[in-house]
Design an enzyme around this catalytic site. Structure first.
Site: not given
Ligand code: MV4
Length: 447
Positions: A116, A164, A201, A291
């Site tokens: 990542k 995830g 952030k 994918r």
């Molecule tokens: C974040 C975020 C808020 N701020 N990054 C969760 C899984 C991972 N692939 C990325 N995720 C998140 N990254 C920042 N800087 C909140 C999430 C996140 C989330 C993102 C997409 C779909 C559902 C989510 C549920 C909780 C947190």
């Protein structure tokens, strides 16, 4: 073009790939575990090979068994579907070493996007907007505090090998940051065997909007618009729609052009998805998926483009069958993931489907390997199938979805169908007014 393709997957996606192959005049080889002997994709495929016992580690993830199945049947290419080996760079390499084509991007691009930190640095260099945060990894508390000083609180600590949501911790203040770092480090080490961390952030109520791209070996890279996947529970998507209720045509064209230009710069090959968080009119890259995704049918519905067909064409060295100018977005599509789960507790509910009747009519698509008398095995994910509904606009799509859910009969196991019926009645959902935490808040009220 290939004469024979091996489908290294199961369930609805194996069937989806089989259908594309059939329409292209390509013979298919199904592989299956002993638990999937009676699966629909096994019945429909031209040939099938049993590759091992039920546990995925011994069957669908068993690389030597898959290579053997290719050699026995003479399959020239492998479609990995999603999950299982679809983002395993080593699998793509091993196939190549055996002169078998992996239907997907190069092993290098899979590996790059699996890291990542490297993925973020790469796409940033290519002009894609990213979430402000650390340049690369963070190790010491002092380093982390300095990054947070720059971005401001709250900050999110993430695992470099993550995805995830595992190994992710929020810190609302400097006092919370050392604890968040050590908790994230422990979780990341346990989950991925890699405790490399980075920081961003924290965005509090963004939408999850992802852009579909397709690129071929002839220098073309095209975007197919976005999907809004904000409705999720515990990092599992529940419903996806395209276009996003939050975007207008200008915003779509702008992010689409940024993404397709970046993919051209990267020399990307095949289909891919660039995931963004979207807040206050701004896009922030989080990850790229290399994918075909579960929710690809909503993009197919609004563009009329068969993404699996394009994957196969591209892997065989052909040009993709359309240009950016050919892409026209038409109407609105919504996908509901019908899972064999209790609609309130989400407890998996494997077992015998006694009665199965699917909705139909204009604008209704079902991707599923289920049938009356099918026994859902307990070893795999709980997806029974996907209901994808298309309408000329979002309102028509919602009306059609509502009546489709009423027609859908699955007897013998619990399903998430009642949950979708409740969701349809919710004004904020009807208005498209939701974010990544909205569904979990809704579920607390409804249970
Ligand atoms: C974040 C975020 C808020 N701020 N990054 C969760 C899984 C991972 N692939 C990325 N995720 C998140 N990254 C920042 N800087 C909140 C999430 C996140 C989330 C993102 C997409 C779909 C559902 C989510 C549920 C909780 C947190």
């Amino acid at each position: 073009m290939f004469e024979k393709v091996l489908i290294a997957n199961r369930g609805e996606i194996a069937l989806r790939v089989h259908r594309a192959c059939q329409e292209m005049g390509i013979k298919t080889v199904a592989v299956h575990s002993t638990a999937d002997e009676h699966a629909m994709h096994v019945r429909l495929a031209d040939e099938s090979v049993c590759i091992g016992p039920p546990q995925a580690s011994e069957s669908y993830l068993n690389i030597p068994a898959l290579i053997s199945a290719c050699e026995i049947t003479g399959a020239e290419a492998v479609h990995p579907g999603y999950g299982f080996l679809s983002e395993n760079a080593r699998f793509a390499e091993i196939l190549t070493e055996h002169d078998i084509t992996f239907i997907g991007p190069t092993a290098e691009h899979i590996r790059l996007m699996g890291d990542k930190i490297a993925a973020k640095a790469t796409v940033k260099r290519l002009g894609i907007p990213v979430v402000p945060g650390s340049e690369g990894g963070v190790t010491t508390d002092a380093e982390a505090l300095a990054v947070a000083q720059e971005t401001g609180y709250p900050v999110l600590v993430k695992a470099a090998s993550g995805g995830g949501g595992r190994g992710m911790k929020v810190a609302h203040s400097a006092a919370e940051l050392p604890g968040a770092l050590s908790a994230a480090r422990t979780e990341a080490k346990a989950a991925f065997g890699d405790d490399t961390l980075y920081m961003e952030k924290y965005l509090s109520q963004p939408r999850h909007i992802e852009v579909q791209v397709v690129a071929d070996a002839h220098g073309h890279a095209v975007h197919l618009g976005e999907r809004d996947c904000s409705l999720q529970r515990r990092h599992q998507k529940v419903l996806e729609e395209a276009p996003s209720p939050a975007l207008n045509d200008a915003a779509r064209a702008e992010i689409g052009e940024i993404v397709s230009k970046a993919m051209k710069g990267l020399g990307y090959l095949g289909v891919g998805t660039i995931e963004f968080l979207y807040e206050n009119g701004e896009f922030f890259f989080i990850e790229m998926n290399t994918r075909l995704q579960v929710e690809h049918p909503v993009t197919e519905a609004i563009t009329g483009i068969d993404l699996v067909r394009e994957q196969i064409r591209i892997a065989s060295g052909l040009e993709m069958s359309f240009t950016q100018e050919d892409v026209a977005f038409s109407g609105h599509a919504i996908e509901c993931r019908i899972n064999a789960e209790h609609p309130q507790t989400f407890m998996p509910s494997p077992g015998l489907i006694k009665e199965y009747h699917t909705p139909g009519g204009l604008g209704v698509r079902i991707d599923s390997g289920a049938y009356s008398g099918y026994r859902i095995p307990p070893y795999y994910d709980s997806l029974i199938g996907k209901l994808i509904v298309h309408g000329r606009n979002r309102n028509e799509c919602l009306m059609r979805l509502r009546r489709s859910l009423e027609e859908f009969v699955v007897d013998g196991v619990d399903t998430t169908i009642p949950l979708f019926k409740e969701l349809m009645a919710e004004p904020e959902f009807q208005n498209g007014d939701y974010h990544i935490h909205w569904l979990e808040q809704f579920l607390e009220k409804y249970s």
